[in-house]
Design an enzyme around this catalytic site. Structure first.
Site, short mmCIF file in Angstrom:
data_model
loop_
_atom_site.label_atom_id
_atom_site.label_comp_id
_atom_site.label_asym_id
_atom_site.label_seq_id
_atom_site.Cartn_x
_atom_site.Cartn_y
_atom_site.Cartn_z
N ARG A 107 0.89 -1.18 0.00
CA ARG A 107 0.00 0.00 0.00
C ARG A 107 0.91 1.21 0.00
O ARG A 107 1.72 1.38 0.91
CB ARG A 107 -0.90 0.00 1.23
CG ARG A 107 -1.55 1.35 1.46
CD ARG A 107 -2.66 1.33 2.47
NE ARG A 107 -3.82 0.64 1.94
CZ ARG A 107 -5.02 0.69 2.50
NH1 ARG A 107 -5.22 1.37 3.61
NH2 ARG A 107 -6.04 0.03 1.97
N HIS A 134 -7.54 0.93 -6.25
CA HIS A 134 -7.67 0.02 -5.10
C HIS A 134 -8.35 -1.27 -5.58
O HIS A 134 -9.50 -1.54 -5.26
CB HIS A 134 -8.50 0.71 -4.02
CG HIS A 134 -8.41 0.08 -2.66
ND1 HIS A 134 -7.58 -0.98 -2.37
CD2 HIS A 134 -9.07 0.37 -1.50
CE1 HIS A 134 -7.73 -1.31 -1.08
NE2 HIS A 134 -8.61 -0.51 -0.54
N GLN A 137 -10.10 -4.02 -3.22
CA GLN A 137 -11.38 -3.57 -2.68
C GLN A 137 -12.52 -3.83 -3.66
O GLN A 137 -13.58 -4.35 -3.31
CB GLN A 137 -11.31 -2.07 -2.37
CG GLN A 137 -12.60 -1.50 -1.82
CD GLN A 137 -12.94 -2.10 -0.47
OE1 GLN A 137 -12.12 -2.07 0.44
NE2 GLN A 137 -14.15 -2.65 -0.32
N ASP A 225 -17.66 6.96 -0.75
CA ASP A 225 -16.36 6.82 -0.09
C ASP A 225 -16.06 8.15 0.58
O ASP A 225 -16.76 9.16 0.36
CB ASP A 225 -15.28 6.46 -1.14
CG ASP A 225 -13.93 6.09 -0.51
OD1 ASP A 225 -13.88 5.87 0.72
OD2 ASP A 225 -12.92 6.01 -1.24
N CYS A 266 -16.32 1.36 1.10
CA CYS A 266 -15.17 0.48 1.36
C CYS A 266 -14.70 0.59 2.81
O CYS A 266 -13.99 -0.29 3.28
CB CYS A 266 -14.04 0.80 0.40
SG CYS A 266 -13.30 2.43 0.64
N ARG A 294 -13.07 -8.96 1.52
CA ARG A 294 -11.66 -8.65 1.27
C ARG A 294 -10.81 -9.89 1.59
O ARG A 294 -9.91 -10.26 0.86
CB ARG A 294 -11.20 -7.48 2.13
CG ARG A 294 -11.80 -6.13 1.79
CD ARG A 294 -11.30 -5.60 0.48
NE ARG A 294 -9.86 -5.46 0.44
CZ ARG A 294 -9.17 -4.42 0.94
NH1 ARG A 294 -9.81 -3.40 1.47
NH2 ARG A 294 -7.84 -4.37 0.86
N1 CP Z 1 -11.08 -0.39 2.66
C1 CP Z 1 -9.80 -0.42 3.06
O1 CP Z 1 -8.88 -0.65 2.26
O2 CP Z 1 -9.62 -0.20 4.38
P1 CP Z 1 -8.24 0.01 5.14
O3 CP Z 1 -7.74 1.39 4.77
O4 CP Z 1 -8.61 -0.08 6.59
O5 CP Z 1 -7.28 -1.05 4.72
N1 NVA Z 2 -10.27 6.64 -0.99
C1 NVA Z 2 -9.79 6.17 0.30
C2 NVA Z 2 -9.92 4.68 0.41
C3 NVA Z 2 -9.49 4.12 1.73
C4 NVA Z 2 -9.58 2.61 1.78
C5 NVA Z 2 -8.35 6.60 0.52
O1 NVA Z 2 -7.53 6.46 -0.40
O2 NVA Z 2 -8.06 7.12 1.60
#
Ligand code: CP
Ligand code: NVA
Length: 308
Positions: A107, A134, A137, A225, A266, A294
């Site tokens: 990530r 992502h 997700q 989101d 998400c 997930r």
């Molecule tokens: N939805 C998601 O990826 O959550 P986290 O940021 O908690 O991993």
């Molecule tokens: N759009 C959000 C998703 C988190 C899982 C972010 O990037 O913070």
């Protein structure tokens, strides 16, 4: 090398196979305690590095638990605690990690970091979120939709709010799974043209509409989101509030969707901002199924990456 970097660059047949295997693994675990290992110990003897340059709850826990259920071991690394956060290059980090582990999930911020890691790693790399996409997700979200409503092909999916990284992966998925996508939000927060064009080129219908009521009309699925993502500067928070307040997903907006329309997010959510408690905890909300899936879908993604 089987990297899982984005939904659009994996064959639709492979994506379908991943979803089928995820469902089968989920079903086979029904009612079992989370710590019990799966019957198929596909990752036995394998080591998986989970590398985080941004915070995470779901991605971190679901990958960690998933690897263990499949009999593997994990190393959770935070960008700041390893030399990567102190000047070592991504390329060298990729070469070194490849000597120790069988698979890397990352990530990160810039998509270039993910691509560079993948190009220098000699083990598969999985995208656990970048500023742009992502994919894990949205694989879980497609699985969740289909569990509740059957095939997603031909359905109307409406993204409400910031056309962000999760929205981009929905656009990738629209092209691969053949659903219709409507994105509603202020024009300057619409998704990048590259994602829209690619979905359209893959045969998906994509509309951008700044009128939320018109957009949500007849939706099979409404997705929200956060208004401010992890890579966004906190300084924009106030402006986003003003821009996105008309796009809050509340009962009034949901009333324009089909009566059985599902609601997804998400997570993490800012309750009372992008969506109300009434919607998030309502009968058509599947937010915790998404979180659970997930786990199952990523287990199938890891098995595909490692051909196990
Ligand atoms: N939805 C998601 O990826 O959550 P986290 O940021 O908690 O991993
Ligand atoms: N759009 C959000 C998703 C988190 C899982 C972010 O990037 O913070």
């Amino acid at each position: 090398m089987r990297h899982f970097l984005d939904i659009h660059n994996v064959e639709p047949g492979v994506l379908r196979g991943i979803l089928d295997q995820a469902k089968a693994m989920k079903d086979s675990r029904a009612g079992r305690p989370k710590g019990v290992e799966d019957d198929v110990q596909a990752l036995a003897g394998r080591m998986v590095a989970l590398l985080f340059e941004k915070p995470s709850t779901r991605t971190r826990v679901s990958f960690d638990v998933g690897v263990r259920q499949l009999g593997g071991k994990t190393l959770i690394l935070s960008g700041n605690e390893i030399q990567l956060g102190h000047g070592e290059t991504i390329a060298d980090t990729a070469r070194v990690l490849s000597r120790y582990v069988d698979l890397v999930m990352i990530r990160t911020f810039a998509e270039e970091s993910l691509l560079e890691l993948a190009s220098h790693a000699t083990v598969p790399v999985i995208n656990g979120l970048t500023n742009r996409t992502h994919p894990c997700q949205v694989m879980a979200d497609v699985m969740t939709f289909e569990e509740h409503r059957g095939p997603i092909s031909g359905k109307k999916v409406v993204w409400v709010g910031d056309g962000n990284n999760v929205c981009a992966s929905f656009l990738h998925a629209a092209g691969q799974f053949g659903f219709e996508m409507v994105v509603t939000g202020p024009e300057d927060l619409h998704p990048e043209a590259e994602f829209v064009d690619l979905a359209r080129a893959s045969g998906a219908s994509v509309e951008l509409d700044s009128d939320p009521v018109k957009a949500v009309s007849g939706a099979d699925l409404v997705v929200a989101d956060t208004w401010v993502s992890m890579h966004d500067s906190p300084a924009i928070k106030e402006r986003r509030w003003t821009q996105l307040e008309p796009y809050q997903v509340n009962a009034e907006l949901m009333a324009h969707a089909k009566s059985d329309a599902l609601f997804m997010h998400c997570l993490p959510a800012h309750r009372g901002e992008e969506a109300t408690d009434e919607v998030m905890d309502g009968p058509n909300s599947v937010i915790f199924d998404e979180a659970e899936n997930r786990l199952h879908v990523q287990k199938a993604i890891m098995r595909w990456c490692l051909e196990l």
